[in-house]
Design a protein around this motif. Structure first.
Motif: not given
Length: 286
Positions: A160-163, A259-265, A223-224, A114-119
């Motif tokens: 970790i990919a951020i896309a 491919a492992g982990r990925m977070i969508r922006a 945001k994440l 939750k803290a990470l997604r608020e940034k």
């Protein structure tokens, strides 16, 4: 009783105590004085170094107004370290050296996520690899511009990919794999963001290309969103080899080639600029 020589030294120290002190006291005072001098020199040098760095700092650093810049933003660097606790955005085993540590981390996962997604996160990209100015399209009187669609960071578990575009996990193709490989590793593939930069005419386009092709930059804030994990489980063939009188068995188990982990922006804002970000060319706010 003290030996006669010791008695003389003791009497001497006693008589001189009010004036200079004993030899041990004098040595300590000298050491303290030298330490004070050394500390002052170190402090003066640190101040001089800071002054020199300030003098050498580029004078044309651009300070942008919100939403393009904010001291609260978390800067993400391509191939750099992930912000702390990124693992909490995914399922699976939490980090920890012991069962107790893993259990404690698992209990904190919702709070950390939750803290990470608020940034709000900021990514800065540069030409020619991350921001590409394509050849001028005279029929449309514009430059096509591509901006990278994903970056990677690394935490204690792995990459970790951020896309910020429609990323998909897939096989990169034979060119990215060793010839004859039994299986290839999936990667997260994200298409670039596409923009069009209009020009007044061919003459302006030629001048712009010469001056800015390698100097374009882009910054994105977002945001994440959702975290995903790609798995590609493969039963590996067992290989038995004999060497130096010993039998070695390799493979035979199940391995993950995903491919492992990925977070969508989410809520992505993009600013493309030239001249070290001084001149804004394209802005797209969320």
């Amino acid at each position: 009783m003290f030996p006669k020589s010791a008695q003389v030294l003791l009497v001497g120290c006693t008589l001189l105590l009010g004036l200079t002190g004993c030899p041990g006291d004098a040595s300590k005072k000298m050491a303290d004085k030298q330490k004070a001098l050394d500390d002052k020199k170190a402090n003066d040098k640190a101040k001089a170094d800071e002054k020199q760095k300030a003098a050498e700092a580029p004078k044309d650093v651009v300070r942008l107004d919100p939403p393009w810049e904010d001291s609260a933003y978390v800067l993400l660097r391509s191939d750099g370290a992930c912000p702390e606790n990124f693992w909490a955005l995914f399922g699976g085993d939490p980090p920890g050296a012991t069962k107790e540590e893993k259990k404690a981390n698992a209990a904190r996962r919702p709070e950390l996520a939750k803290a990470l997604r608020e940034k709000t996160y900021l990514v800065k990209l540069r030409a020619p690899d991350d921001v590409k100015l394509h050849p001028f399209d005279a029929t449309k009187n514009e430059f096509p511009v591509d901006v990278l669609g994903t970056i990677d960071c690394t935490d204690s578990i792995g990459r970790i990919a951020i896309a910020w575009t429609a990323a998909k996990a897939g096989d990169p193709g034979a060119s990215a794999a060793k010839e004859g490989a039994e299986v290839t590793q999936n990667i997260w593939m994200a298409p670039p963001m596409k923009f069009n930069l209009p020009m007044k005419g061919m003459a302006d386009a030629k001048e712009f290309d010469q001056k800015n092709k390698l100097g374009l930059s882009a910054r994105l804030f977002f945001k994440l969103g959702k975290g995903e994990t790609d798995k590609k489980l493969k039963k590996m063939a067992k290989v038995v080899e004999k060497a130096a009188g010993e039998t070695l068995t390799i493979g035979g188990g199940t391995e993950d080639w995903g491919a492992g982990r990925m977070i969508r922006a989410e809520g992505v804002g993009v600013r493309i600029a030239s001249e070290k970000e001084k001149t804004s060319l394209i802005e797209r706010k969320p």
